[in-house]
Design an enzyme around this catalytic site. Structure first.
Site, PDB file in Angstrom:
ATOM      1  N   LYS A 145       0.842  -1.199   0.000  1.00  0.00           N
ATOM      2  CA  LYS A 145       0.000   0.000   0.000  1.00  0.00           C
ATOM      3  C   LYS A 145       0.874   1.245   0.000  1.00  0.00           C
ATOM      4  CE  LYS A 145      -4.574   0.797   0.694  1.00  0.00           C
ATOM      5  NZ  LYS A 145      -5.592   0.120  -0.161  1.00  0.00           N
ATOM      6  N   ILE A 176      29.463  20.307  -9.267  1.00  0.00           N
ATOM      7  CA  ILE A 176      28.563  19.684  -8.289  1.00  0.00           C
ATOM      8  C   ILE A 176      29.185  18.381  -7.780  1.00  0.00           C
ATOM      9  CG2 ILE A 176      26.264  18.698  -7.943  1.00  0.00           C
ATOM     10  CD1 ILE A 176      25.264  20.577 -10.143  1.00  0.00           C
ATOM     11  N   GLN A 177      29.883  17.673  -8.690  1.00  0.00           N
ATOM     12  CA  GLN A 177      30.533  16.416  -8.284  1.00  0.00           C
ATOM     13  C   GLN A 177      31.402  16.649  -7.041  1.00  0.00           C
ATOM     14  OE1 GLN A 177      30.003  17.291 -11.490  1.00  0.00           O
ATOM     15  NE2 GLN A 177      29.980  15.529 -12.838  1.00  0.00           N
ATOM     16  N   THR A 236      -4.516  -5.010   1.291  1.00  0.00           N
ATOM     17  CA  THR A 236      -3.700  -3.804   1.463  1.00  0.00           C
ATOM     18  C   THR A 236      -4.463  -2.780   2.308  1.00  0.00           C
ATOM     19  OG1 THR A 236      -4.438  -2.751  -0.586  1.00  0.00           O
ATOM     20  CG2 THR A 236      -2.533  -4.217  -0.743  1.00  0.00           C
ATOM     21  N   ASP A 237      -5.760  -2.858   2.300  1.00  0.00           N
ATOM     22  CA  ASP A 237      -6.554  -1.977   3.166  1.00  0.00           C
ATOM     23  C   ASP A 237      -6.257  -2.259   4.642  1.00  0.00           C
ATOM     24  OD1 ASP A 237      -8.758   0.058   3.292  1.00  0.00           O
ATOM     25  OD2 ASP A 237      -9.628  -1.538   4.524  1.00  0.00           O
ATOM     26  N   ARG A 256      29.135  31.038 -11.804  1.00  0.00           N
ATOM     27  CA  ARG A 256      27.746  30.740 -12.177  1.00  0.00           C
ATOM     28  C   ARG A 256      26.852  30.728 -10.939  1.00  0.00           C
ATOM     29  NH1 ARG A 256      27.686  24.183 -13.519  1.00  0.00           N
ATOM     30  NH2 ARG A 256      28.852  23.559 -11.681  1.00  0.00           N
TER      31      ARG A 256
HETATM   32  O1  URC Z   1      28.763  20.750 -11.872  1.00  0.00           O
HETATM   33  C1  URC Z   1      28.574  20.363 -13.034  1.00  0.00           C
HETATM   34  N1  URC Z   1      28.923  19.097 -13.394  1.00  0.00           N
HETATM   35  C2  URC Z   1      28.735  18.596 -14.651  1.00  0.00           C
HETATM   36  O2  URC Z   1      29.078  17.428 -14.932  1.00  0.00           O
HETATM   37  C3  URC Z   1      28.166  19.469 -15.602  1.00  0.00           C
HETATM   38  N2  URC Z   1      27.858  19.324 -16.923  1.00  0.00           N
HETATM   39  C4  URC Z   1      27.317  20.504 -17.329  1.00  0.00           C
HETATM   40  O3  URC Z   1      26.901  20.733 -18.484  1.00  0.00           O
HETATM   41  N3  URC Z   1      27.286  21.394 -16.308  1.00  0.00           N
HETATM   42  C5  URC Z   1      27.820  20.779 -15.221  1.00  0.00           C
HETATM   43  N4  URC Z   1      28.020  21.210 -13.943  1.00  0.00           N
END
Ligand code: URC
Length: 326
Positions: free
Chosen positions: A10, A245-246, A70-71, A197
């Site tokens: 559920k 970001i990675q 599931t009720d 950015r």
């Molecule tokens: O932090 C980022 N990682 C990426 O792998 C990626 N690829 C992208 O186009 N912009 C970004 N920015």
């Protein structure tokens, strides 16, 4: 023989309970003021899935004799929220999963996911001036905690096969101090390098305890609150000149593991929603106008492990031991 998928359950089981035992005495960390939850309103949206070979005839023969409706599962979850004596979602899921296995012998596996339905405090007056209301709460559509437990039947009892705690739908913007340069440039590349950015990220962060019992909040000094993980993420974002970001999520994960030795893994699912620039007067001013990026969006998935910390420590030590000037 191939193993088949077979489970049922559920979803969207909503349950609210007032005056759940407060979560007090969470250990404070430098990145966060959080120390507990009053739990006056405790709400969750649960999803339960149950499995076991005895359910096969219900699929193949239409034999419902072992089917728990599931009720009924919905009622079971809601009534166990009434009897739950603890103060966390993790504790509640574990309590309820165990109760399912104890009640219904045909169930071999029970998985329950619980998503917190958060309510925030609002102001009220008291003789001392403005305080927090203990009667009125504001529904929050922001980030929320989410937990999962998977319990299985064993010879003598039950065992936890998997578990996690998370914060989901955290959305953070950092208006400057983010670059993205040095990536592969070839005939498919149209994205310019960007040294500054406005990085808007969506984050789902999950963590796993070495001992699942620490996640129940019975010993609050070992509990990791999603509010603390949220605050660490924002804090590390603030102080990092992000190259990607990675790398950002790696650093957030390392900080979480540093603060909480009771965790063995921190997992990330991040999405890139960096704003598109519409009006840019720079270099005269920092002020710009942005809009939402067009789809598609980029994402990253990464687990930070305890060995990453040990490795960073080893790297630091080897740097320290390098003679100056060599
Ligand atoms: O932090 C980022 N990682 C990426 O792998 C990626 N690829 C992208 O186009 N912009 C970004 N920015």
């Amino acid at each position: 023989m191939m193993e088949r998928a077979m489970y049922y359950g559920k979803g969207d089981v909503f349950a609210y309970k007032t005056y759940v035992k407060p979560l007090l005495g969470v250990r404070k960390i430098p990145e966060s003021n959080f120390s507990g939850r009053n739990n006056i309103v405790f709400g969750l949206n649960a999803k339960v899935s149950v499995g076991g070979k005895d359910f096969l005839p219900s699929f193949t023969k239409g034999d419902n004799s072992l089917i728990v409706a599931t009720d009924s599962m919905k009622n079971f979850i809601q009534r166990h929220l009434a009897s739950y004596q603890g103060s966390t979602i993790e504790g509640f899921l574990s309590y309820t999963a165990k109760a399912f296995l104890e009640k219904y012998p045909q169930m071999e596996t029970v998985k329950i996911i619980g998503e917190d339905l958060p309510f925030e405090t609002v102001s009220a007056s008291s003789s001392a001036g403005l305080t927090e209301s203990d009667l009125v709460f504001k529904r929050s559509l922001n980030e929320a905690s989410k937990s999962m437990i998977e319990m299985v039947r064993t010879e003598g009892g039950t065992m936890i096969a998997n578990h996690s705690s998370s914060i989901i739908k955290l959305q953070l913007i950092k208006v400057r101090g983010n670059s993205f340069v040095g990536f592969v440039r070839d005939e498919y590349t149209t994205l310019p390098e960007d040294s500054n950015r406005p990085l808007f990220v969506y984050l789902n962060i999950s963590w796993k305890y070495e001992n699942v019992i620490d996640s129940y909040g019975e010993n609050p000094s070992l509990y990791v609150a999603s509010e603390q993980v949220r605050d660490i993420a924002a804090f590390v974002f603030h102080e990092t000149e992000t190259p990607s970001i990675q790398n950002l999520i790696y650093l957030i994960g390392c900080r979480i593991l540093e603060r909480f030795p009771q965790l063995i893994e921190v997992m990330f699912e991040s999405q890139n929603h960096t704003w598109d620039t519409v009006v840019d007067h720079s270099p005269d001013t920092l002020s710009k106008v942005y809009t939402e990026p067009r789809p598609p969006y980029g994402f990253q998935v990464f687990s930070v492990l305890r060995e990453d910390l040990d490795k960073d420590k080893a790297d630091e030590n080897s740097l320290k031991s390098t003679p100056q000037g060599s």
